[in-house]
Each structure stands twice: as structure tokens, then as C-alpha cells.
Design a protein around this motif. Structure first.
Motif, PDB file in Angstrom:
ATOM      1  N   THR A   1       4.741  -5.064 -11.595  1.00  0.00           N
ATOM      2  CA  THR A   1       6.032  -4.458 -11.272  1.00  0.00           C
ATOM      3  C   THR A   1       5.837  -2.980 -10.951  1.00  0.00           C
ATOM      4  O   THR A   1       4.776  -2.410 -11.214  1.00  0.00           O
ATOM      5  CB  THR A   1       7.006  -4.589 -12.457  1.00  0.00           C
ATOM      6  N   ASP A   2       6.873  -2.358 -10.418  1.00  0.00           N
ATOM      7  CA  ASP A   2       6.781  -0.945 -10.064  1.00  0.00           C
ATOM      8  C   ASP A   2       6.505  -0.075 -11.292  1.00  0.00           C
ATOM      9  O   ASP A   2       5.736   0.887 -11.211  1.00  0.00           O
ATOM     10  CB  ASP A   2       8.065  -0.474  -9.375  1.00  0.00           C
ATOM     11  N   GLN A   3       7.119  -0.392 -12.404  1.00  0.00           N
ATOM     12  CA  GLN A   3       6.889   0.392 -13.624  1.00  0.00           C
ATOM     13  C   GLN A   3       5.458   0.213 -14.116  1.00  0.00           C
ATOM     14  O   GLN A   3       4.824   1.177 -14.555  1.00  0.00           O
ATOM     15  CB  GLN A   3       7.888   0.007 -14.723  1.00  0.00           C
ATOM     16  N   GLN A   4       4.941  -1.005 -14.047  1.00  0.00           N
ATOM     17  CA  GLN A   4       3.556  -1.239 -14.460  1.00  0.00           C
ATOM     18  C   GLN A   4       2.583  -0.491 -13.548  1.00  0.00           C
ATOM     19  O   GLN A   4       1.583   0.045 -14.015  1.00  0.00           O
ATOM     20  CB  GLN A   4       3.240  -2.734 -14.441  1.00  0.00           C
ATOM     21  N   VAL A   5       2.889  -0.436 -12.263  1.00  0.00           N
ATOM     22  CA  VAL A   5       2.044   0.297 -11.319  1.00  0.00           C
ATOM     23  C   VAL A   5       2.081   1.791 -11.640  1.00  0.00           C
ATOM     24  O   VAL A   5       1.041   2.460 -11.649  1.00  0.00           O
ATOM     25  CB  VAL A   5       2.483   0.034  -9.861  1.00  0.00           C
TER      26      VAL A   5
ATOM     27  N   MET B   1       0.824  -1.183   0.000  1.00  0.00           N
ATOM     28  CA  MET B   1       0.000   0.000   0.000  1.00  0.00           C
ATOM     29  C   MET B   1       0.876   1.259   0.000  1.00  0.00           C
ATOM     30  O   MET B   1       0.439   2.299  -0.458  1.00  0.00           O
ATOM     31  CB  MET B   1      -0.921  -0.019   1.214  1.00  0.00           C
ATOM     32  N   GLU B   2       2.078   1.121   0.473  1.00  0.00           N
ATOM     33  CA  GLU B   2       2.983   2.274   0.516  1.00  0.00           C
ATOM     34  C   GLU B   2       3.310   2.789  -0.879  1.00  0.00           C
ATOM     35  O   GLU B   2       3.394   3.998  -1.081  1.00  0.00           O
ATOM     36  CB  GLU B   2       4.270   1.902   1.245  1.00  0.00           C
ATOM     37  N   ARG B   3       3.490   1.875  -1.829  1.00  0.00           N
ATOM     38  CA  ARG B   3       3.846   2.333  -3.174  1.00  0.00           C
ATOM     39  C   ARG B   3       2.683   3.079  -3.821  1.00  0.00           C
ATOM     40  O   ARG B   3       2.908   3.973  -4.629  1.00  0.00           O
ATOM     41  CB  ARG B   3       4.340   1.190  -4.047  1.00  0.00           C
ATOM     42  N   ILE B   4       1.455   2.762  -3.448  1.00  0.00           N
ATOM     43  CA  ILE B   4       0.299   3.495  -3.961  1.00  0.00           C
ATOM     44  C   ILE B   4       0.293   4.906  -3.374  1.00  0.00           C
ATOM     45  O   ILE B   4       0.114   5.896  -4.081  1.00  0.00           O
ATOM     46  CB  ILE B   4      -1.016   2.768  -3.633  1.00  0.00           C
ATOM     47  N   TYR B   5       0.506   5.006  -2.048  1.00  0.00           N
ATOM     48  CA  TYR B   5       0.504   6.316  -1.389  1.00  0.00           C
ATOM     49  C   TYR B   5       1.647   7.207  -1.873  1.00  0.00           C
ATOM     50  O   TYR B   5       1.504   8.422  -1.949  1.00  0.00           O
ATOM     51  CB  TYR B   5       0.587   6.172   0.129  1.00  0.00           C
ATOM     52  N   LYS B   6       2.786   6.605  -2.193  1.00  0.00           N
ATOM     53  CA  LYS B   6       3.912   7.405  -2.701  1.00  0.00           C
ATOM     54  C   LYS B   6       3.569   8.041  -4.040  1.00  0.00           C
ATOM     55  O   LYS B   6       3.919   9.189  -4.301  1.00  0.00           O
ATOM     56  CB  LYS B   6       5.151   6.526  -2.871  1.00  0.00           C
ATOM     57  N   LEU B   7       2.893   7.277  -4.887  1.00  0.00           N
ATOM     58  CA  LEU B   7       2.595   7.754  -6.235  1.00  0.00           C
ATOM     59  C   LEU B   7       1.292   8.541  -6.326  1.00  0.00           C
ATOM     60  O   LEU B   7       1.134   9.377  -7.207  1.00  0.00           O
ATOM     61  CB  LEU B   7       2.548   6.561  -7.197  1.00  0.00           C
ATOM     62  N   MET B   8       0.357   8.255  -5.416  1.00  0.00           N
ATOM     63  CA  MET B   8      -0.942   8.952  -5.410  1.00  0.00           C
ATOM     64  C   MET B   8      -1.327   9.298  -3.977  1.00  0.00           C
ATOM     65  O   MET B   8      -2.179   8.647  -3.382  1.00  0.00           O
ATOM     66  CB  MET B   8      -2.032   8.077  -6.037  1.00  0.00           C
ATOM     67  N   PRO B   9      -0.746  10.332  -3.410  1.00  0.00           N
ATOM     68  CA  PRO B   9      -1.048  10.660  -2.013  1.00  0.00           C
ATOM     69  C   PRO B   9      -2.473  11.178  -1.803  1.00  0.00           C
ATOM     70  O   PRO B   9      -2.944  11.229  -0.673  1.00  0.00           O
ATOM     71  CB  PRO B   9      -0.027  11.748  -1.677  1.00  0.00           C
ATOM     72  N   GLU B  10      -3.168  11.516  -2.884  1.00  0.00           N
ATOM     73  CA  GLU B  10      -4.516  12.060  -2.746  1.00  0.00           C
ATOM     74  C   GLU B  10      -5.598  11.002  -2.513  1.00  0.00           C
ATOM     75  O   GLU B  10      -6.729  11.338  -2.166  1.00  0.00           O
ATOM     76  CB  GLU B  10      -4.892  12.894  -3.978  1.00  0.00           C
ATOM     77  N   VAL B  11      -5.273   9.723  -2.698  1.00  0.00           N
ATOM     78  CA  VAL B  11      -6.294   8.685  -2.503  1.00  0.00           C
ATOM     79  C   VAL B  11      -6.514   8.421  -1.018  1.00  0.00           C
ATOM     80  O   VAL B  11      -5.616   8.589  -0.198  1.00  0.00           O
ATOM     81  CB  VAL B  11      -5.937   7.372  -3.232  1.00  0.00           C
ATOM     82  N   GLU B  12      -7.730   8.005  -0.695  1.00  0.00           N
ATOM     83  CA  GLU B  12      -8.051   7.648   0.679  1.00  0.00           C
ATOM     84  C   GLU B  12      -7.652   6.204   0.933  1.00  0.00           C
ATOM     85  O   GLU B  12      -7.368   5.453   0.005  1.00  0.00           O
ATOM     86  CB  GLU B  12      -9.538   7.869   0.927  1.00  0.00           C
ATOM     87  N   MET B  13      -7.638   5.817   2.194  1.00  0.00           N
ATOM     88  CA  MET B  13      -7.118   4.512   2.584  1.00  0.00           C
ATOM     89  C   MET B  13      -7.852   3.357   1.906  1.00  0.00           C
ATOM     90  O   MET B  13      -7.221   2.422   1.411  1.00  0.00           O
ATOM     91  CB  MET B  13      -7.190   4.331   4.099  1.00  0.00           C
ATOM     92  N   GLU B  14      -9.156   3.409   1.859  1.00  0.00           N
ATOM     93  CA  GLU B  14      -9.928   2.314   1.272  1.00  0.00           C
ATOM     94  C   GLU B  14      -9.623   2.145  -0.210  1.00  0.00           C
ATOM     95  O   GLU B  14      -9.480   1.035  -0.710  1.00  0.00           O
ATOM     96  CB  GLU B  14     -11.419   2.563   1.495  1.00  0.00           C
TER      97      GLU B  14
END
Length: 114
Positions: A27-31, A1-14
């Protein structure tokens, strides 16, 4: 979940949790590629809230059109937000409405990016 928050800090937890589960095998590039397209297509809950509030000014249903619920948008437009009751319910549930739309969008996007 950390890699999502790093790239999109505006999203909520759910939403971040859902995206993390959806992209766990990528992979990280695909994400990064996925999130770049997803960011352009997702809806912000605050925009849904603001457009639902416009329903009290006599133009009900704009938020439903933005969430790709065309039939409900037309119904709200013709009935003044189901006599404002539907608009009030949508104001309370704006986060869930937006999350549902974003989840559908993420699923469709994942299918397209295979």
C-alpha cells in the motif's frame, strides 16, 4: 514507478524501477514507511565515486568498506587499490557497485518489514 519518484526523487531510473517491482504489492503507506528507512540505509553513487577517488591519495578501499565489502576493502587498502587498477575499474563501475549494494539493502529491508 511514479510513486517512487514522488517520494525519492534522488534515485536513478534503474533503482526506481527495481524498487517499484519490489514494492508493487504494498500500500502507499507501506511504501512510504519502507522508503523512509531505505533512504537512511542506501548509498549514493556520488559518495561511492568520491571515496573511490580518495584511493589515489593513498587510502584505497574506503568505498568498498562503505558498500559493506570488508574483505575487498582490506585487500584494496593493503595493495593500494590493487596497484590502482582496481580503483580505476571501480571509478568506471561506481554506479553498478552502488546499485548492487542498494538492491541487497532493499531486499533485506523488505524481509525485515514483513
Amino acid at each position: 514507478m511514479e510513486r517512487i519518484y514522488k517520494l525519492m526523487p534522488e534515485v536513478e531510473m534503474e533503482e526506481a524501477y527495481y524498487l517499484d517491482n519490489l514494492l508493487k504489492d504494498k500500500t502507499d503507506q507501506q511504501v512510504k514507511d519502507f522508503l523512509m528507512v531505505y533512504r537512511a540505509r542506501r548509498r549514493d553513487p556520488q559518495i561511492t565515486l568520491l571515496t573511490a577517488l580518495i584511493g589515489f591519495l593513498g587510502i584505497s578501499g574506503i568505498h568498498r568498506f562503505l558498500l559493506n565489502q570488508i574483505g575487498m576493502g582490506i585487500l584494496y587498502l593493503l595493495t593500494m587499490g590493487l596497484c590502482f587498477i582496481g580503483t580505476i575499474v571501480d571509478l568506471v563501475n561506481h554506479r553498478n557497485l552502488t546499485l548492487e549494494y542498494n538492491q541487497k539493502m532493499a531486499n533485506n529491508l523488505k524481509l525485515m518489514m514483513r
